[in-house]
Design an enzyme around this catalytic site. Structure first.
Site: not given
Ligand code: OAD
Length: 248
Positions: A151, A233, A105, A120, A103, A189
């Site tokens: 600039c 989470a 953020d 990232h 993340n 994730t």
């Molecule tokens: P994703 O959006 O791919 O996955 C989010 C995950 O969170 C999923 O597996 C959901 O099941 C889970 N989820 C949903 N609600 C939840 C909750 N309340 N508590 C816990 N889990 C929950 O996000 P990332 O795996 O972070 O990259 O994505 C990886 C990367 O893809 C990001 O960093 C970004 C994106 O494109 C870049 O921007 C380079």
């Protein structure tokens, strides 16, 4: 699920080196939408059109209008939720050393974790594409799109677009942390994006217990992770910490 919460608390109580890998699901309860799945950002837009470096280089104004400006609005307002606070509490209890986060953020640092690897990059800063001056994102004036540096150069997030390399120090340190830990918590994730998704694999191969916290299964489930706690989470972290407190 109660049994698995107890198991996670007991595993943490016995561990010395603990790391966490977090993804967008860790920040959903802070009202930051995830990327994949229902309600995810990539349901509404094509990442290749808005989040690839080639798309940004071709038309920075378009990417600012479609993605970055809204992201700024959401992240500027976001506050840590119980997941972030729980991970900070784990660190305070001596049961978490490092958070590797996908993340951008900044919420783990805001919650109080002191060793956060931003795999990232970060959205907290924008950098000038011409002179490399860094400007705090919350101070960037978005009345002109794309926003510019003093600039005249165009500002871009100090984060990784698709098609760009992971900051090398983040990659190197994450591998080290994954290798050294006894437990890796993998929280929110989808484990679809490499090389971040390799970190639990490295942890597992070097002897760690890998615990997923996610309402949905991922490609790691049943293959790499030892077990998955199928919960949200924040709630899951609260429950693990309540059980852990009783064991310490
Ligand atoms: P994703 O959006 O791919 O996955 C989010 C995950 O969170 C999923 O597996 C959901 O099941 C889970 N989820 C949903 N609600 C939840 C909750 N309340 N508590 C816990 N889990 C929950 O996000 P990332 O795996 O972070 O990259 O994505 C990886 C990367 O893809 C990001 O960093 C970004 C994106 O494109 C870049 O921007 C380079």
């Amino acid at each position: 699920m109660d049994d698995l919460i107890k198991k996670a608390a007991s595993d943490l109580a016995q561990a010395t080196m603990v790391s966490a890998l977090t993804g967008a699901g860790a920040s959903i309860e802070s009202k930051i939408p995830a990327f994949r799945g229902k309600g995810g950002l990539w349901e509404k837009m094509d990442p290749m059109e808005v989040a690839h470096i080639d798309a940004f280089m071709q038309d920075p104004a378009k990417v600012w209008k479609l993605l970055i400006r809204d992201m700024k609005e959401v992240i500027d307002q976001a506050q840590p939720n119980d997941c972030h606070k729980g991970l900070a509490q784990l660190e305070a209890l001596g049961k978490l050393q490092t958070v590797i986060t996908q993340n951008i953020d900044g919420l783990h640092q805001m919650a109080g974790n002191t060793d956060v690897i931003e795999f990232h990059g970060t959205f907290a800063w924008q950098r000038c594409m011409d002179c490399d001056t860094h400007v705090e994102t919350r101070r960037v004036d978005v009345s002109e799109i794309p926003p510019r540096c003093h600039c005249g150069g165009i500002l871009r997030p100090n984060a990784v677009f698709f098609g760009e390399l992971i900051p090398q120090e983040a990659l190197w340190r994450s591998r080290q942390v994954a290798t050294d830990c006894d437990i890796m918590l993998v929280i929110g994730t989808s484990a679809m994006v490499q090389p971040a998704a390799m970190m639990p694999v490295v942890a597992k191969e070097t002897g760690a217990t890998v615990i997923e916290i996610n309402p949905e299964s991922t490609p790691l489930t049943g293959e790499i992770s030892d077990y998955i706690i199928k919960g949200t989470a924040g709630d899951t972290m609260n429950r693990i910490i309540a059980d852990l407190d009783a064991l310490l």
